[in-house]
Scaffold this motif. Structure first.
Motif, PDB file in Angstrom:
ATOM      1  N   GLY A   1    -153.980  -9.366 -60.208  1.00 20.56           N
ATOM      2  CA  GLY A   1    -154.078  -8.969 -58.804  1.00 20.56           C
ATOM      3  C   GLY A   1    -155.242  -9.598 -58.072  1.00 20.56           C
ATOM      4  O   GLY A   1    -155.735  -9.030 -57.091  1.00 20.56           O
TER       5      GLY A   1
ATOM      6  N   SER B   1    -155.306 -12.503 -56.237  1.00 18.25           N
ATOM      7  CA  SER B   1    -154.893 -12.940 -54.894  1.00 18.25           C
ATOM      8  C   SER B   1    -154.649 -11.744 -53.980  1.00 18.25           C
ATOM      9  O   SER B   1    -155.005 -11.764 -52.794  1.00 18.25           O
ATOM     10  CB  SER B   1    -153.625 -13.797 -54.992  1.00 18.25           C
ATOM     11  OG  SER B   1    -153.845 -14.931 -55.802  1.00 18.25           O
ATOM     12  N   THR B   2    -154.041 -10.716 -54.525  1.00 16.61           N
ATOM     13  CA  THR B   2    -153.800  -9.498 -53.722  1.00 16.61           C
ATOM     14  C   THR B   2    -155.106  -8.912 -53.227  1.00 16.61           C
ATOM     15  O   THR B   2    -155.225  -8.503 -52.072  1.00 16.61           O
ATOM     16  CB  THR B   2    -153.043  -8.467 -54.564  1.00 16.61           C
ATOM     17  OG1 THR B   2    -151.795  -9.024 -54.982  1.00 16.61           O
ATOM     18  CG2 THR B   2    -152.783  -7.195 -53.762  1.00 16.61           C
TER      19      THR B   2
ATOM     20  N   VAL C   1    -148.939 -14.134 -53.774  1.00 16.86           N
ATOM     21  CA  VAL C   1    -149.106 -13.110 -54.806  1.00 16.86           C
ATOM     22  C   VAL C   1    -147.900 -13.135 -55.724  1.00 16.86           C
ATOM     23  O   VAL C   1    -146.847 -13.691 -55.395  1.00 16.86           O
ATOM     24  CB  VAL C   1    -149.278 -11.702 -54.171  1.00 16.86           C
ATOM     25  CG1 VAL C   1    -150.547 -11.648 -53.345  1.00 16.86           C
ATOM     26  CG2 VAL C   1    -148.072 -11.345 -53.326  1.00 16.86           C
TER      27      VAL C   1
ATOM     28  N   THR D   1    -148.805 -17.511 -60.474  1.00 11.77           N
ATOM     29  CA  THR D   1    -148.629 -17.693 -59.032  1.00 11.77           C
ATOM     30  C   THR D   1    -149.584 -18.750 -58.499  1.00 11.77           C
ATOM     31  O   THR D   1    -149.181 -19.685 -57.805  1.00 11.77           O
ATOM     32  CB  THR D   1    -148.867 -16.360 -58.294  1.00 11.77           C
ATOM     33  OG1 THR D   1    -147.974 -15.390 -58.817  1.00 11.77           O
ATOM     34  CG2 THR D   1    -148.621 -16.516 -56.808  1.00 11.77           C
TER      35      THR D   1
ATOM     36  N   ASP E   1    -159.564 -18.975 -54.410  1.00 10.56           N
ATOM     37  CA  ASP E   1    -158.651 -18.279 -55.315  1.00 10.56           C
ATOM     38  C   ASP E   1    -158.423 -19.192 -56.511  1.00 10.56           C
ATOM     39  O   ASP E   1    -157.790 -20.252 -56.401  1.00 10.56           O
ATOM     40  CB  ASP E   1    -157.346 -17.968 -54.603  1.00 10.56           C
ATOM     41  CG  ASP E   1    -156.439 -17.076 -55.439  1.00 10.56           C
ATOM     42  OD1 ASP E   1    -156.915 -16.561 -56.465  1.00 10.56           O
ATOM     43  OD2 ASP E   1    -155.273 -16.892 -55.047  1.00 10.56           O
TER      44      ASP E   1
END
Length: 874
Positions: free
Chosen positions: A60, A62-63, A75, A84, A102
């Motif tokens: 998680g 990127s979220t 995501v 991803t 990221d």
């Protein structure tokens, strides 16, 4: 995939993101143009910051960045778990000059054992960013590989060799612990991670000039726990907003961008600086894959640990369901320790043949892994014990009798110590060696719950006593006030009433204190409740006074006071007014006494200081003591006078009636004219005795004022007797009419059934006539059944019956049935309605009976015509 792997596709779907490093480890030279044209950061100077995220794949990352900085990093699809983010992506935050990196996740199945890019990207992120967000699951804390400690060790080692020196810019390592449930306090997780980081730092091979350096010289640590995003979404979003403040709010005490974190590279030189860092990282040989021997030892130890862990889990899994059902398992700690030691021994038998340092490290990791698994059993056992002990404590406490011989404090302390000892025994049994499990938080929670239960029970008992005393106090106050305001009212009404009220309040206050003392109430608490009781008693006192002085009750009270003086003498006997009595003076005196009583009820005539002293109520003023306002008093006086003036008029009338005397000459006339009769009575003992009895009776009735009632009773008896005589005469007359009609029908028709029917009718008439009570015409005697009349017509018998006669007979019968005018098939026809004695019936009912008589006559006439026609046709 967001974009193609080719460097020709450099924009994300929203054209605000840049793939800085692609799969082939190529640096994107478009960074300078993006900072100038897309992000408008080239002219920002030093007013910008760099944030990167690091962690395992699909955790998680990127979220989290999208939530914090409003970026649009792609995501993971919730329907499938796959990589991803590939490479390193760079974007600008929406609300302030921030560059967000990221980074591709570690330990992905797509790259498998190829960890070169993971090391290089992690080193690049650590070297270039001011804040490095390390994203990890809570259950990975304490694990070596799961928490990426091995990778961090390598990265920190190379970072120290390449980029660090005394006075270099520091970096903030922000550990974000995902799916944090709170069973293990955050500070314990923080301590575990800090210990691991210090251990890694101490094991690094440091340059000569940094031998005595500490990790805190180059890195700061910050920790935060985030709840589960799916199962606790609302709490997750709330915690993310709090974390966001650390990046945006400079006044936040946990603001992350400290001045000594900045690399001091101007924004227009950042693209060249980032590219030079990447070139240095990509060409470093210290990040190459380790030796084959090292990999073999690591692989085999992990495989052995995996096999033994499966066996270990199969042994402990039966306990899980029992613990989930709330059971406290005896000797659970002993069994778990045996299973863990067996797994370690089995691992050592196979793993000791490989490289020793790897074996020892993997053995330690395996032991830590099992301890992490067993920790849930540890917490479940303690939680179940905690619930059971708390429930048992409450039940035992409820069963205890609290009195003067066994007060609350001694009872609570004894049960409290026993419960804590029981809980400590369970904790000691389940705590395993070679673990860092801490039970202080659980013990603290048990103590808090036991204290809470004790306080709740104490407050409940004290409130019960308070409620009982309050109810009794209010009742006594109300009775006291009602008694004082309605019985033997004197001029010292209010002083005497308030003295009684004060005694009642004091007695009940002492009663409460005596009963509440055994519950170890503090002095302040007793004073507070006593004050509330006094306030409640004053409210009852005050409200009852106003209830007892309502308009109707005051008028009744004034009237009773007036009547006690005007209508009754000092002995309580009714006064008989005589012509010489001073009715006006007595009336005025009675009014004055009633007015004095009204004045006494104008206000509560008690000193205000005395009221406040006894009731401890401060918000009382003089206006509140006023009961009857002047306007209301005037209205009451007027209503009262209107009521008692009738009594005054009655008294006057009684005097006038006594003044009406028979003239004296009338007595002389009576004596002269009735002399012979008087002599006859005197000389005849029987007459004399009857006259004497009659005289005594009349005199007694006169003295008791019963003449008029006696006359009314005699009149009612005579009227009722007359009604009965008239009803009896009517019954006889009706019976005679019935007999005459019977003779008439008997002469005209020969009906063998008629006699039986007549006898039934006669018996019914005799039964009705035998009653002395008046009855209505529809139910009494003197009536003949109309069905019998119809029968006289319907049952005519002829010896020669022809078809025409039968047809005509049937038509006449149907005609008679249609002409029935009364409500029932068998109805009663009044034979005589002249002497009805129902005075209460209205004229409409009389008209109805007259109408029925007219129709009955028509009915008889039609029958006569029908009979004549039939005779002629025959």
């Amino acid at each position: 995939m967001r974009v193609e792997d080719s460097m020709s596709s450099v924009y994300s779907y929203d054209e605000l993101q840049l793939q800085l490093i692609n799969d082939n480890k190529e640096f994107n030279t478009e960074l300078g143009r993006f900072m100038k044209e897309k992000w408008n950061l080239a002219e920002s100077g030093f007013d910008y910051n760099v944030v990167a995220v690091f962690g395992s794949q699909s955790t998680g990352k990127s979220t989290l960045l999208n939530r914090l900085f409003h970026t649009n990093f792609s995501v993971m699809d919730e329907q499938s778990r796959q990589q991803t983010t590939k490479g390193i992506w760079l974007s600008e935050a929406r609300e302030r000059p921030l560059l967000i990196m990221d980074v591709e996740g570690t330990d992905g199945r797509e790259r498998g054992e190829e960890q070169d890019f993971e090391r290089k990207s992690a080193l690049f992120s650590l070297a270039i960013s001011e804040v490095l967000i390390i994203n990890m699951w809570e259950n990975m804390v304490g694990l070596y590989q799961g928490a990426n400690m091995g990778l961090l060790k390598t990265v920190l080692d190379v970072n120290l060799q390449l980029f660090q020196n005394k006075g270099a810019a520091r970096t903030l390592l922000l550990f974000v612990i995902r799916d944090f449930v709170g069973v293990t306090p955050l500070k314990n997780l923080q301590k575990t991670i800090e210990d691991d980081m210090h251990k890694i730092w101490n094991e690094l091979s440091k340059p000569e000039n940094l031998q005595n350096s500490d990790i805190s010289d180059f890195f700061d640590f910050m920790f935060i726990g985030l709840p589960h995003k799916v199962f606790k979404n609302e709490q997750f979003e709330k915690e993310v907003d709090l974390l966001k403040n650390r990046f945006y709010d400079k006044d936040d005490p946990n603001y992350v961008f400290k001045p000594d974190y900045h690399r001091r590279i101007p924004a227009d030189g950042f693209p060249q600086y980032a590219q030079s860092i990447w070139d240095k990282v990509i060409n470093n040989k210290d990040l190459d894959i380790p030796t084959q021997q090292h990999l073999l030892a690591q692989y085999r130890c992990e495989e052995i640990a995996k096999e033994e862990n499966e066996i270990f889990l199969s042994k402990i899994s039966p306990f899980k369901e029992r613990l989930d059902n709330g059971e406290i398992i005896d000797n659970l700690g002993q069994d778990l320790l045996e299973f863990r030691d067996t797994a370690i021994k089995s691992f050592s038998v196979e793993g000791c043949r490989y490289r020793q340092d790897i074996y020892e490290k993997k053995k330690s990791d395996f032991l830590e892994q099992m301890n992490n698994t067993l920790y849930s059993y540890y917490t479940a056992q303690i939680t179940n014990a905690q619930k059971a002990i708390v429930i048992n404590f409450k039940e035992k406490f409820d069963d205890k009798v609290i009195d003067d011989n066994n007060d609350f404090k001694n009872t609570f302390d004894g049960l409290y110590e026993n419960s804590l000892n029981e809980f400590q025994a369970v904790v000691d049994e389940i705590t395993l060696p070679q673990t860092n499990w801490n039970s202080n938080e659980f013990i603290k929670k048990v103590k808090e719950e036991l204290n809470t239960i004790g306080n709740n029970i104490r407050r409940k008992k004290v409130n019960e006593i308070r409620f009982t005393i309050d109810k009794s106090l209010r009742k006594e106050v109300v009775l006291c006030v009602r008694s004082a305001l309605n019985e033997n009212i004197s001029e010292n009404l209010w002083e005497d009433l308030f003295d009684k009220y004060g005694v009642i309040v004091e007695q009940n206050e002492n009663k409460f204190i005596n009963k509440a003392t055994v519950y170890s109430c503090e002095e302040n608490e007793l004073k507070h409740i006593s004050k509330e009781l006094k306030k409640a008693s004053w409210d009852a006192f005050y409200d009852t006074i106003f209830d007892e002085t309502k308009d109707t009750l005051m008028i009744i009270r004034l009237k009773e006071k007036f009547e006690s003086i005007f209508r009754y003498d000092s002995n309580g006997l009714p006064k008989v007014w005589k012509p010489g009595d001073d009715i006006d003076g007595q009336f005025q005196n009675s009014l004055n006494e009633a007015y004095k009583l009204c004045d006494l009820f104008n206000r509560i005539k008690i000193p205000l200081t005395k009221i406040k002293e006894i009731t401890e109520v401060d918000n009382i003023d003089e206006d509140a003591l006023e009961i009857i306002e002047p306007s209301k008093k005037k209205m009451l006086i007027n209503r009262f006078r209107n009521t008692v003036e009738i009594l005054y008029i009655d008294a006057k009338h009684s005097v006038v009636s006594t003044k009406a005397e028979i003239p004296y000459w009338m007595f002389i006339v009576i004596i002269v004219l009735g002399w012979n009769e008087f002599m006859a009575v005197l000389h005849n003992p029987v007459y004399f005795l009857l006259a004497l009895i009659a005289g005594i009776t009349v005199y007694a009735l006169y003295r008791m004022n019963m003449i008029q009632p006696t006359l009314k009773i005699i009149r009612s008896i005579l009227i009722d007797l007359g009604h009965q005589i008239i009803n009896k005469l009517n019954a006889i007359e009706n019976q005679n009419l019935l007999n005459e009609r019977y003779e008439m029908y008997k002469q005209n028709y020969d009906n063998p059934n008629f006699m039986a029917e007549y006898e039934d009718s006669k018996r019914y008439s005799d039964m009705s006539g035998g009653s002395n009570s008046p009855s209505k015409p529809t139910q009494g005697h003197g009536l003949v059944q109309s069905s019998s009349l119809s029968h006289l017509t319907d049952t005519v018998h002829f010896i020669d019956n022809t078809e025409e006669l039968d047809k005509q007979y049937e038509m006449n019968v149907n005609q008679i049935k249609r002409n029935k005018l009364l409500k029932r098939h068998t109805f009663q026809v009044p034979l005589n309605t002249k002497n009805r004695n129902y005075d209460d019936e209205d004229e409409d009912e009389t008209d109805s009976y007259s109408f029925e008589m007219e129709n009955l006559e028509k009915f008889d006439a039609n029958n006569s015509e029908n009979r004549s026609t039939l005779h002629r046709r025959v």
